[in-house]
Enzyme design. Structure first.
Site, PDB file in Angstrom:
ATOM      1  N   TYR A  84       0.679  -0.747   0.060  1.00  0.00           N
ATOM      2  CA  TYR A  84      -0.097   0.268  -0.257  1.00  0.00           C
ATOM      3  C   TYR A  84       0.479   1.744  -0.104  1.00  0.00           C
ATOM      4  O   TYR A  84       0.839   1.950   0.213  1.00  0.00           O
ATOM      5  CB  TYR A  84      -1.554  -0.040   1.508  1.00  0.00           C
ATOM      6  CG  TYR A  84      -2.588   0.896   1.099  1.00  0.00           C
ATOM      7  CD1 TYR A  84      -2.865   0.555   0.094  1.00  0.00           C
ATOM      8  CD2 TYR A  84      -2.250   2.131   2.145  1.00  0.00           C
ATOM      9  CE1 TYR A  84      -4.220   1.325  -0.101  1.00  0.00           C
ATOM     10  CE2 TYR A  84      -3.428   2.687   1.845  1.00  0.00           C
ATOM     11  CZ  TYR A  84      -3.934   2.131   0.523  1.00  0.00           C
ATOM     12  OH  TYR A  84      -6.038   3.085   0.473  1.00  0.00           O
ATOM     13  N   GLY A  90      -2.714   4.532  -5.155  1.00  0.00           N
ATOM     14  CA  GLY A  90      -3.001   4.634  -5.942  1.00  0.00           C
ATOM     15  C   GLY A  90      -4.070   3.993  -6.841  1.00  0.00           C
ATOM     16  O   GLY A  90      -5.374   4.359  -6.703  1.00  0.00           O
ATOM     17  N   SER A 144       8.432  -4.010  -2.491  1.00  0.00           N
ATOM     18  CA  SER A 144       9.579  -3.016  -2.983  1.00  0.00           C
ATOM     19  C   SER A 144      10.201  -4.302  -3.336  1.00  0.00           C
ATOM     20  O   SER A 144      10.148  -5.548  -3.407  1.00  0.00           O
ATOM     21  CB  SER A 144       9.911  -2.731  -1.652  1.00  0.00           C
ATOM     22  OG  SER A 144      10.357  -3.895  -1.104  1.00  0.00           O
ATOM     23  N   ALA A 146      12.822  -4.891  -3.106  1.00  0.00           N
ATOM     24  CA  ALA A 146      13.925  -5.620  -1.965  1.00  0.00           C
ATOM     25  C   ALA A 146      12.654  -6.709  -1.628  1.00  0.00           C
ATOM     26  O   ALA A 146      12.936  -8.323  -1.731  1.00  0.00           O
ATOM     27  CB  ALA A 146      14.620  -5.570  -0.967  1.00  0.00           C
ATOM     28  N   GLN A 148       9.776  -8.125  -2.693  1.00  0.00           N
ATOM     29  CA  GLN A 148       9.877  -8.714  -3.885  1.00  0.00           C
ATOM     30  C   GLN A 148      10.742 -10.479  -3.591  1.00  0.00           C
ATOM     31  O   GLN A 148      10.031 -11.196  -3.647  1.00  0.00           O
ATOM     32  CB  GLN A 148       9.667  -8.631  -5.093  1.00  0.00           C
ATOM     33  CG  GLN A 148       8.334  -7.523  -5.680  1.00  0.00           C
ATOM     34  CD  GLN A 148       8.303  -7.230  -6.683  1.00  0.00           C
ATOM     35  OE1 GLN A 148       8.789  -7.717  -7.643  1.00  0.00           O
ATOM     36  NE2 GLN A 148       7.815  -5.978  -6.950  1.00  0.00           N
ATOM     37  N   HIS A 169       6.734  -2.779 -12.845  1.00  0.00           N
ATOM     38  CA  HIS A 169       7.751  -2.467 -13.293  1.00  0.00           C
ATOM     39  C   HIS A 169       8.538  -3.860 -14.002  1.00  0.00           C
ATOM     40  O   HIS A 169       7.478  -4.917 -13.488  1.00  0.00           O
ATOM     41  CB  HIS A 169       9.390  -1.543 -12.833  1.00  0.00           C
ATOM     42  CG  HIS A 169       9.173  -2.216 -11.725  1.00  0.00           C
ATOM     43  ND1 HIS A 169      10.348  -3.446 -11.480  1.00  0.00           N
ATOM     44  CD2 HIS A 169       9.405  -1.627 -10.644  1.00  0.00           C
ATOM     45  CE1 HIS A 169      10.716  -3.454 -10.211  1.00  0.00           C
ATOM     46  NE2 HIS A 169       9.854  -2.799  -9.289  1.00  0.00           N
TER      47      HIS A 169
END
Length: 249
Positions: A84, A90, A144, A146, A148, A169
Site C-alpha cells: 500500500y 493509487g 518493494s 527487496a 519481492q 515494472h
C-alpha cells in the site's frame, strides 16, 4: 528518458478523431523524433493505430474499456494488490472506485494503518501479504524490489495455474538471476507501468482524466492476457496505453 513528442502526438491524434476529448497531461512515454508528425493509419478492433515515421503504434484509451466491460472482464476475479505504498495505494483506490473486487496485502505498521483509515477492513479486504496472495486470482505485486525477492519463495506456491501475476515494472522478471523470481507455468504474467507516481495516478483519476501507461505481456497462459492487461490498465487509472516489453520497463 522518453520525449514529449509521443504524448503530444497522442493528444493530436485524439483531437483529430474525437474533437471533444480532454487533453491528457504531458507525461514522458518513449523517444520519438520531434519532427515526425503522426497520423491515424487505421483502426484495430476500435483502437487507434498511429504511424510514426513508418513505425505503427496501437494506442488504447479509456473509452475503449467502458466501466461495464471492465466489470464484466473481472466479474469472477479477486484482485489482490500487494503493498500500500504510493503505487499500490493509487492503483487499489482507483480499482475500488471503479467497482472491481479488490483486496490489499500489507504488513502491519504505519502504511497498514493508513489503509484502515482509507476504508480497508482487516479480515474483509485487508490481509497479511501471503493471505492476500492466496485469496487473489489477480496478484498485483507492487511490493518493494527487496521485499519481492525476500517473500517470493513463500509466494510462488500460492501463484497457482489460472492466476495472473502483475507488475508495474519489469525488474524482478528481467533480472531473475538476481531476484530468483521465475513465474510458474500456467499463469499469465503481465505489466502495466504508469508514467508517473502513484500520487499522480490517483490525482488524475479523481480529476476525471488519466495517466499515460505502457503495458506488456510476458507469459500468456490463458490466451486472454493482452485483453485483460489493457482492461486492468484502464481500471487502475490509465487514460492512454501503448504496448512495450518487460525488458524496456
Amino acid at each position: 528518458m522518453a520525449s514529449r513528442a509521443f504524448a503530444t502526438a497522442l493528444r493530436t491524434a485524439a483531437r483529430a478523431s474525437r474533437p471533444t476529448i480532454r487533453s491528457m497531461p504531458t507525461l514522458a512515454m518513449r523517444q520519438t523524433p520531434a519532427a515526425v508528425k503522426p497520423m491515424i493509419a487505421s483502426q484495430v478492433r476500435g483502437f487507434k493505430t498511429l504511424n510514426f515515421g513508418g513505425s505503427e503504434e496501437t494506442v488504447y484509451e479509456r473509452s475503449d474499456v467502458p466501466k461495464e466491460k471492465l466489470l464484466e472482464t473481472f466479474k469472477d476475479d479477486t484482485i489482490a494488490v500487494l503493498g500500500y505504498g504510493p503505487q499500490g495505494r493509487g492503483q487499489a483506490l482507483n480499482l475500488r472506485d471503479n467497482g472491481v473486487n479488490v483486496i490489499i496485502g500489507q504488513r502491519e505498521g504505519k502504511t497498514y494503518q493508513q489503509a484502515i483509515d482509507e476504508g480497508w477492513v482487516p479480515g474483509k479486504n485487508l490481509f497479511p501479504v501471503l493471505d492476500a496472495v492466496d485469496k487473489g486470482t489477480v496478484v498485483m505485486n507492487l511490493l518493494s524490489d527487496a521485499y519481492q525477492k525476500e517473500i517470493w519463495p513463500q509466494m510462488k506456491p500460492l501463484i497457482t495455474p489460472g492466476k495472473t501475476l502483475y507488475f508495474s515494472h519489469g525488474f524482478s522478471i528481467v533480472y531473475k538471476d538476481q531476484t530468483d523470481i521465475v513465474p510458474p507455468e500456467g499463469v499469465d504474467v503481465i505489466l502495466v507501468a504508469p508514467k508517473g507516481s502513484g500520487f499522480t495516478v490517483r490525482r488524475l483519476f479523481q480529476e476525471g482524466r488519466g495517466i499515460n501507461s505502457s503495458f506488456a505481456v510476458y507469459q500468456d497462459a490463458s490466451g486472454k492476457a493482452k485483453d485483460r492487461t489493457v482492461a486492468l490498465g484502464i481500471g487502475i487509472g490509465s487514460g492512454y496505453m501503448y504496448e512495450t516489453t518487460f525488458e524496456k520497463e
